[in-house]
Structure formats: C-alpha cells, structure tokens
Write an enzyme that holds these catalytic residues in place. Structure first.
Site, PDB file in Angstrom:
ATOM      1  N   TYR A   1       4.145   4.424   0.156  1.00 55.28           N
ATOM      2  CA  TYR A   1       3.887   3.692  -1.098  1.00 55.28           C
ATOM      3  C   TYR A   1       3.409   4.645  -2.187  1.00 55.28           C
ATOM      4  O   TYR A   1       3.975   4.701  -3.281  1.00 55.28           O
ATOM      5  CB  TYR A   1       2.844   2.577  -0.868  1.00 55.28           C
ATOM      6  CG  TYR A   1       2.211   2.083  -2.154  1.00 55.28           C
ATOM      7  CD1 TYR A   1       2.956   1.317  -3.053  1.00 55.28           C
ATOM      8  CD2 TYR A   1       0.889   2.398  -2.496  1.00 55.28           C
ATOM      9  CE1 TYR A   1       2.390   0.875  -4.261  1.00 55.28           C
ATOM     10  CE2 TYR A   1       0.323   1.963  -3.691  1.00 55.28           C
ATOM     11  CZ  TYR A   1       1.082   1.205  -4.561  1.00 55.28           C
ATOM     12  OH  TYR A   1       0.526   0.778  -5.750  1.00 55.28           O
TER      13      TYR A   1
ATOM     14  N   LYS B   1       5.077   5.833  -5.810  1.00 61.62           N
ATOM     15  CA  LYS B   1       4.422   5.637  -7.115  1.00 61.62           C
ATOM     16  C   LYS B   1       4.247   6.986  -7.822  1.00 61.62           C
ATOM     17  O   LYS B   1       4.413   7.085  -9.039  1.00 61.62           O
ATOM     18  CB  LYS B   1       3.058   4.951  -6.949  1.00 61.62           C
ATOM     19  CG  LYS B   1       3.106   3.511  -6.513  1.00 61.62           C
ATOM     20  CD  LYS B   1       3.794   2.574  -7.497  1.00 61.62           C
ATOM     21  CE  LYS B   1       3.067   2.411  -8.804  1.00 61.62           C
ATOM     22  NZ  LYS B   1       3.734   1.383  -9.680  1.00 61.62           N
TER      23      LYS B   1
ATOM     24  N   THR C   1      -1.209   3.979  -9.894  1.00 62.48           N
ATOM     25  CA  THR C   1      -2.344   3.744  -8.996  1.00 62.48           C
ATOM     26  C   THR C   1      -3.139   5.029  -8.763  1.00 62.48           C
ATOM     27  O   THR C   1      -2.605   6.137  -8.881  1.00 62.48           O
ATOM     28  CB  THR C   1      -1.804   3.221  -7.637  1.00 62.48           C
ATOM     29  OG1 THR C   1      -2.841   3.258  -6.674  1.00 62.48           O
ATOM     30  CG2 THR C   1      -0.649   4.071  -7.105  1.00 62.48           C
ATOM     31  N   ASP C   2      -4.396   4.868  -8.360  1.00 66.70           N
ATOM     32  CA  ASP C   2      -5.207   6.039  -8.013  1.00 66.70           C
ATOM     33  C   ASP C   2      -4.732   6.694  -6.709  1.00 66.70           C
ATOM     34  O   ASP C   2      -5.074   7.838  -6.415  1.00 66.70           O
ATOM     35  CB  ASP C   2      -6.703   5.665  -7.921  1.00 66.70           C
ATOM     36  CG  ASP C   2      -7.016   4.545  -6.934  1.00 66.70           C
ATOM     37  OD1 ASP C   2      -6.080   4.019  -6.284  1.00 66.70           O
ATOM     38  OD2 ASP C   2      -8.206   4.186  -6.808  1.00 66.70           O
ATOM     39  N   GLU C   3      -3.924   5.962  -5.929  1.00 66.25           N
ATOM     40  CA  GLU C   3      -3.510   6.491  -4.620  1.00 66.25           C
ATOM     41  C   GLU C   3      -2.606   7.711  -4.730  1.00 66.25           C
ATOM     42  O   GLU C   3      -2.418   8.427  -3.745  1.00 66.25           O
ATOM     43  CB  GLU C   3      -2.802   5.401  -3.808  1.00 66.25           C
ATOM     44  CG  GLU C   3      -3.697   4.208  -3.572  1.00 66.25           C
ATOM     45  CD  GLU C   3      -3.179   3.238  -2.524  1.00 66.25           C
ATOM     46  OE1 GLU C   3      -2.335   3.627  -1.707  1.00 66.25           O
ATOM     47  OE2 GLU C   3      -3.642   2.092  -2.525  1.00 66.25           O
TER      48      GLU C   3
HETATM   49  P1  NAD Z   1       2.618  -7.457  -6.475  1.00 61.87           P
HETATM   50  O1  NAD Z   1       3.223  -6.985  -5.204  1.00 61.87           O
HETATM   51  O2  NAD Z   1       1.696  -8.612  -6.461  1.00 61.87           O
HETATM   52  O3  NAD Z   1       3.775  -7.800  -7.530  1.00 61.87           O
HETATM   53  C1  NAD Z   1       4.926  -7.025  -7.691  1.00 61.87           C
HETATM   54  C2  NAD Z   1       5.950  -7.850  -8.480  1.00 61.87           C
HETATM   55  O4  NAD Z   1       7.113  -7.046  -8.689  1.00 61.87           O
HETATM   56  C3  NAD Z   1       6.407  -9.122  -7.762  1.00 61.87           C
HETATM   57  O5  NAD Z   1       6.409 -10.223  -8.637  1.00 61.87           O
HETATM   58  C4  NAD Z   1       7.829  -8.791  -7.311  1.00 61.87           C
HETATM   59  O6  NAD Z   1       8.667  -9.912  -7.223  1.00 61.87           O
HETATM   60  C5  NAD Z   1       8.259  -7.822  -8.404  1.00 61.87           C
HETATM   61  N1  NAD Z   1       9.333  -6.915  -7.957  1.00 61.87           N
HETATM   62  C6  NAD Z   1       9.344  -6.142  -6.837  1.00 61.87           C
HETATM   63  N2  NAD Z   1      10.505  -5.468  -6.765  1.00 61.87           N
HETATM   64  C7  NAD Z   1      11.223  -5.794  -7.859  1.00 61.87           C
HETATM   65  C8  NAD Z   1      12.490  -5.389  -8.366  1.00 61.87           C
HETATM   66  N3  NAD Z   1      13.263  -4.518  -7.698  1.00 61.87           N
HETATM   67  N4  NAD Z   1      12.913  -5.908  -9.530  1.00 61.87           N
HETATM   68  C9  NAD Z   1      12.160  -6.799 -10.206  1.00 61.87           C
HETATM   69  N5  NAD Z   1      10.953  -7.223  -9.787  1.00 61.87           N
HETATM   70  C10 NAD Z   1      10.489  -6.722  -8.627  1.00 61.87           C
HETATM   71  O7  NAD Z   1       1.930  -6.152  -7.069  1.00 61.87           O
HETATM   72  P2  NAD Z   1       0.590  -5.995  -7.901  1.00 61.87           P
HETATM   73  O8  NAD Z   1      -0.539  -5.840  -6.972  1.00 61.87           O
HETATM   74  O9  NAD Z   1       0.560  -7.007  -8.967  1.00 61.87           O
HETATM   75  O10 NAD Z   1       0.862  -4.560  -8.537  1.00 61.87           O
HETATM   76  C11 NAD Z   1       1.546  -4.434  -9.780  1.00 61.87           C
HETATM   77  C12 NAD Z   1       1.637  -2.970 -10.154  1.00 61.87           C
HETATM   78  O11 NAD Z   1       0.335  -2.418 -10.257  1.00 61.87           O
HETATM   79  C13 NAD Z   1       2.385  -2.124  -9.128  1.00 61.87           C
HETATM   80  O12 NAD Z   1       3.180  -1.196  -9.823  1.00 61.87           O
HETATM   81  C14 NAD Z   1       1.274  -1.423  -8.351  1.00 61.87           C
HETATM   82  O13 NAD Z   1       1.706  -0.179  -7.873  1.00 61.87           O
HETATM   83  C15 NAD Z   1       0.226  -1.257  -9.440  1.00 61.87           C
HETATM   84  N6  NAD Z   1      -1.175  -1.204  -8.978  1.00 61.87           N
HETATM   85  C16 NAD Z   1      -1.691  -2.191  -8.187  1.00 61.87           C
HETATM   86  C17 NAD Z   1      -3.040  -2.162  -7.821  1.00 61.87           C
HETATM   87  C18 NAD Z   1      -3.652  -3.244  -6.971  1.00 61.87           C
HETATM   88  O14 NAD Z   1      -4.815  -3.115  -6.582  1.00 61.87           O
HETATM   89  N7  NAD Z   1      -2.953  -4.314  -6.658  1.00 61.87           N
HETATM   90  C19 NAD Z   1      -3.845  -1.098  -8.263  1.00 61.87           C
HETATM   91  C20 NAD Z   1      -3.291  -0.091  -9.065  1.00 61.87           C
HETATM   92  C21 NAD Z   1      -1.952  -0.169  -9.428  1.00 61.87           C
HETATM   93  O1  TDX Z   2      -6.079  -6.442   6.941  1.00 64.10           O
HETATM   94  C1  TDX Z   2      -6.592  -5.467   6.360  1.00 64.10           C
HETATM   95  N1  TDX Z   2      -7.699  -4.852   6.901  1.00 64.10           N
HETATM   96  C2  TDX Z   2      -8.301  -3.771   6.343  1.00 64.10           C
HETATM   97  O2  TDX Z   2      -9.293  -3.251   6.867  1.00 64.10           O
HETATM   98  C3  TDX Z   2      -6.071  -4.945   5.119  1.00 64.10           C
HETATM   99  C4  TDX Z   2      -4.869  -5.575   4.479  1.00 64.10           C
HETATM  100  C5  TDX Z   2      -6.697  -3.846   4.550  1.00 64.10           C
HETATM  101  N2  TDX Z   2      -7.765  -3.264   5.146  1.00 64.10           N
HETATM  102  C6  TDX Z   2      -8.374  -2.079   4.503  1.00 64.10           C
HETATM  103  C7  TDX Z   2      -7.403  -0.959   4.198  1.00 64.10           C
HETATM  104  C8  TDX Z   2      -7.972  -0.355   2.932  1.00 64.10           C
HETATM  105  O3  TDX Z   2      -8.957   0.616   3.262  1.00 64.10           O
HETATM  106  O4  TDX Z   2      -8.861  -2.517   3.238  1.00 64.10           O
HETATM  107  C9  TDX Z   2      -8.650  -1.521   2.231  1.00 64.10           C
HETATM  108  C10 TDX Z   2      -7.820  -2.116   1.114  1.00 64.10           C
HETATM  109  O5  TDX Z   2      -6.524  -2.340   1.629  1.00 64.10           O
HETATM  110  P1  TDX Z   2      -5.360  -2.999   0.742  1.00 64.10           P
HETATM  111  O6  TDX Z   2      -5.847  -4.287   0.175  1.00 64.10           O
HETATM  112  O7  TDX Z   2      -4.113  -2.989   1.531  1.00 64.10           O
HETATM  113  O8  TDX Z   2      -5.303  -1.980  -0.502  1.00 64.10           O
HETATM  114  P2  TDX Z   2      -5.033  -0.400  -0.568  1.00 64.10           P
HETATM  115  O9  TDX Z   2      -4.315   0.090   0.617  1.00 64.10           O
HETATM  116  O10 TDX Z   2      -6.343   0.257  -0.903  1.00 64.10           O
HETATM  117  O11 TDX Z   2      -4.047  -0.360  -1.839  1.00 64.10           O
HETATM  118  C11 TDX Z   2      -4.297  -1.226  -2.978  1.00 64.10           C
HETATM  119  O12 TDX Z   2      -4.901  -0.535  -4.024  1.00 64.10           O
HETATM  120  C12 TDX Z   2      -4.128   0.361  -4.777  1.00 64.10           C
HETATM  121  C13 TDX Z   2      -3.026  -1.899  -3.469  1.00 64.10           C
HETATM  122  O13 TDX Z   2      -2.404  -2.582  -2.398  1.00 64.10           O
HETATM  123  C14 TDX Z   2      -2.093  -0.932  -4.114  1.00 64.10           C
HETATM  124  O14 TDX Z   2      -0.958  -1.598  -4.647  1.00 64.10           O
HETATM  125  C15 TDX Z   2      -2.802  -0.238  -5.206  1.00 64.10           C
HETATM  126  O15 TDX Z   2      -2.007   0.765  -5.749  1.00 64.10           O
END
Ligand code: NAD
Ligand code: TDX
Length: 334
Positions: free
Chosen positions: A147, A151, A122-124
């Site tokens: 988190y 990562k 992630t960019d975080e």
């Molecule tokens: P998500 O939370 O929707 O899915 C995570 C999945 O991993 C779930 O299906 C869960 O059951 C599985 N999991 C969790 N712990 C586990 C374990 N111990 N063993 C096996 N399976 C397990 O997450 P997402 O949003 O799809 O993110 C996927 C990946 O992408 C993550 O690594 C996250 O850090 C990265 N990522 C997400 C975003 C975003 O915006 N959502 C952005 C950049 C990177």
């Molecule tokens: O209820 C809310 N109200 C609100 O204002 C929630 C859930 C979020 N927010 C704000 C917080 C953040 O500034 O919205 C923005 C986005 O929040 P999230 O959806 O929780 O995402 P973020 O914290 O940016 O992280 C996401 O992007 C990078 C994903 O959850 C991560 O898994 C990924 O790595």
C-alpha cells in the site's frame, strides 16, 4: 469553483465533500468514484439532491472518461485509492492499478487540460519511526507495505509532473484519520462496531504500535487550505500530534462502551508491521495557519457515538459476505 473529487464515496472523500459544501456553498463538485467495496453513496445521502453536486460512477483508470471529466473542472482533489494495508499484503495488484496507474491517468488529463491538482497522500510513505523523531516534508521515502509503496509512487509521479510539465500540484501527507463513515476494516471503526455487536476485537501482536490520530474534519480543513493557499509544487505534512498505541486506543474504546479487557483477542501480528508514525506539522501550521480543532478524547467519543447512532449504516456493510471472507482469508494466511 468547480472541483473534481475522486474517491468521494469513501471515508475521507465523502467527509471532504460535506466540508466543502458547508464552507463554500456556491462550489460545484463532481464526485468520480467506481464504488469499490468501500465506496458508499449512503455517505452522501444528505447532499445528493444538491444542484451543485454530480456523481459519476467511473474508474480513474478509464482514460477516456477521466479526460472528459477533467476538461470541465478547475481543480482535482485526488482521494481515490485502495487504502487498506492488510489487503495490500494479500494482493498488491489492485493497489498498483488504482494508486499508480489511476493517478498517472489523472495527471495526464490534468496536464493536457492545465488543471490544478491536489494529491492526498499518507505518512506511511516515510516508513517507520523508532521511539524518537517525526516525519516531515523532507523525510526520506521508505515505504514498507505494498500500500505505502503504491502511494509513494503516486507522490513521486505527482512531483515529477510538476518538475517536468510545471503542472500546478500540491501534496498532503497525513497521519491516521478517524471519524464518521470510515469503513469498518480499519482499527477504530472495526473495534467499535465489533464491540457494539459484543464481538471481541483482534489486536495485532502486543498492541504497542503507535499511530498519530487526526479527526477527519481537521484533515478536510487542511486539504481545503492547501488547495486554496498552498504553494504550488509543495508538500505539507498533516497530523494531530495525538500519538497513541493501539492498546491505548482499545482501552479507551472499551472504557467508553463500559466493557472489559476480556473483549481483546490477541491475534498474530501484521506482516512487516510499521512500529510508529508521527508527524511534525509545523510547516502547514506556520505557513498556512492550520491547527487541528479536535482533541482526541472528545473526538473519539463523538466518533463512537456516531457508530452507535448509525448502526444501519455499518450493519449493511459488515453483513456483506466479502468482509467476512476477507477477514477469514487474512487470518488463515497469517
Ligand atoms: P477509502 O478506502 O475509504 O475510500 C477510497 C474511495 O476510492 C472509495 O470510495 C472507492 O470506491 C474509491 N476508489 C477506489 N478505487 C477507485 C478507482 N479505480 N476509481 C475510482 N474510485 C476508486 O479510503 P480513505 O480512507 O477515505 O482514504 C482516501 C485517501 O486518503 C486515500 O488516497 C488514502 O491513501 C489517503 N489517506 C488515508 C488515511 C486514513 O487514515 N484513512 C490517512 C492518510 C491518507
Ligand atoms: O484489526 C486490526 N487490529 C490491529 O491491531 C486492525 C485493522 C489494525 N490493527 C492495528 C494495525 C495498525 O498498527 O491498528 C493500527 C491501525 O491500523 P489500520 O486502521 O489498518 O491503519 P494503518 O495501517 O495505520 O493505515 C491507515 O493510516 C494511514 C490507513 O488505513 C491508511 O489508508 C492511511 O494511509
């Protein structure tokens, strides 16, 4: 090619499995997922009978199982993670367990069986930006939340296995994704589904924090490219160049649904809330020819429609006790 996808029942993982089968119909895919609160096999209903697909319910921290599964594949694409920042503020332990120990376990198996390893990050991990500048591949690591710290540990371990053991790795650091099958605890699906239920949306602080949004299919395309054509040992930053404040996003969703700003509820800010994330994706564009295909306005509309048309999917999730419990606990702790 036989690919192990970890976390394939989650948001991006399930979209990636659908993407892979569309693009490479002859590939075999094993999905290893422990089905935590956000893992959902309904995301994969349309491909569950595909003879090239196998689901294994299991934990990436289970070294015996991971060793068995990794032995038989050509490559690992590692998504499985605890992924929600707010949850990591409440309890960091599951994040360290899965994101650090689980990742190390997979790396050990990959190294033992000499497999290609791609890590979804992630960019975080780079921390927070002011109003200027972008994250790129050589940005300093400065994770702020439990988190992002977990990562970042994953990124360092993956790179360490490359330098120490010559494990053939690549990493992608991506910005915020949105699209179908995203668990309704994250900003966009939470706000859309709340509004579809005529509930208010909890906007943190002033709503002026900025995220760089990327439609999930464009992320999947980038991962596929890096998996096949990325340079071993390298990192690629992936982002949509679509910076928006949370307030702007909220207004756009309200506009699509024909609702007014009285539906916004200002709630206390997230602890340690990162101000701005933005990605300079010029490396993957220049070296691998990647370009996001989706523009934010159209893809957000498509996403909102998906939640409108798939109410059963999110109603089943949202009605579960744990989500309400979690939200209540979080509000009380703030
Ligand atoms: P998500 O939370 O929707 O899915 C995570 C999945 O991993 C779930 O299906 C869960 O059951 C599985 N999991 C969790 N712990 C586990 C374990 N111990 N063993 C096996 N399976 C397990 O997450 P997402 O949003 O799809 O993110 C996927 C990946 O992408 C993550 O690594 C996250 O850090 C990265 N990522 C997400 C975003 C975003 O915006 N959502 C952005 C950049 C990177
Ligand atoms: O209820 C809310 N109200 C609100 O204002 C929630 C859930 C979020 N927010 C704000 C917080 C953040 O500034 O919205 C923005 C986005 O929040 P999230 O959806 O929780 O995402 P973020 O914290 O940016 O992280 C996401 O992007 C990078 C994903 O959850 C991560 O898994 C990924 O790595």
């Amino acid at each position: 090619m036989k690919i192990l996808v970890t976390g394939g029942a989650g948001f991006i993982g399930s979209n990636f499995i659908h993407y892979l089968f569309k693009k490479h119909s002859d590939y075999e895919i094993i999905n290893l997922d422990s089905l935590t609160y956000c893992g959902n096999l309904e995301n994969l209903k349309t491909i569950e009978d595909n003879p090239n697909y196998e689901f294994i319910k299991g934990d990436i921290c289970d070294s015996g199982l991971v060793d068995q599964v990794v032995k038989d594949v050509d490559a690992i694409v590692h998504f499985a993670a605890e992924s929600h920042v707010d949850r990591s503020i409440l309890n960091a332990t599951p994040f360290v367990r899965t994101n650090v120990l689980g990742t190390t376990n997979l790396l050990d198996a990959a190294q033992k069986h000499k497999k290609r390893f791609h890590y979804i990050s992630t960019d975080e991990v780079f921390g927070s930006l002011g109003s200027q500048g972008y994250f790129k591949e050589n940005s300093h690591y400065d994770p702020h939340s439990p988190y992002s710290a977990s990562k970042a540990a994953g990124d360092h371990l993956v790179r360490a296995y490359f330098h120490t053991h010559r494990l053939p790795i690549t990493i992608t650091n991506c910005s915020n994704n949105y699209g179908p099958y995203q668990f309704p605890e994250k900003l966009i699906p939470l706000f859309v589904t709340n509004l579809l239920e005529k509930k208010k949306v909890p906007l943190y602080g002033e709503g002026l924090n900025v995220r760089d949004w990327l439609y999930v299919e464009d992320h999947c395309q980038a991962i596929d490219l890096v998996l096949h054509q990325g340079k071993i040992g390298e990192t690629y930053c992936v982002g949509g160049n679509e910076e928006k404040t949370n307030l702007e996003i909220t207004h756009k969703i309200l506009e699509i649904l024909g609702l007014g700003t009285e539906m916004i509820e200002r709630v206390p800010d997230r602890k340690g809330h990162d101000q701005r994330y933005a990605i300079d994706a010029s490396k993957i564009k220049k070296e691998l020819g990647w370009e996001p295909e989706h523009k934010f306005e159209e893809a957000l509309l498509k996403t909102v429609k998906w939640y409108q048309n798939n109410e059963e999917w999110w109603q089943r999730i949202k009605n579960k006790e744990y989500l309400n419990y979690y939200q209540k606990q979080y509000q009380e702790k703030k």
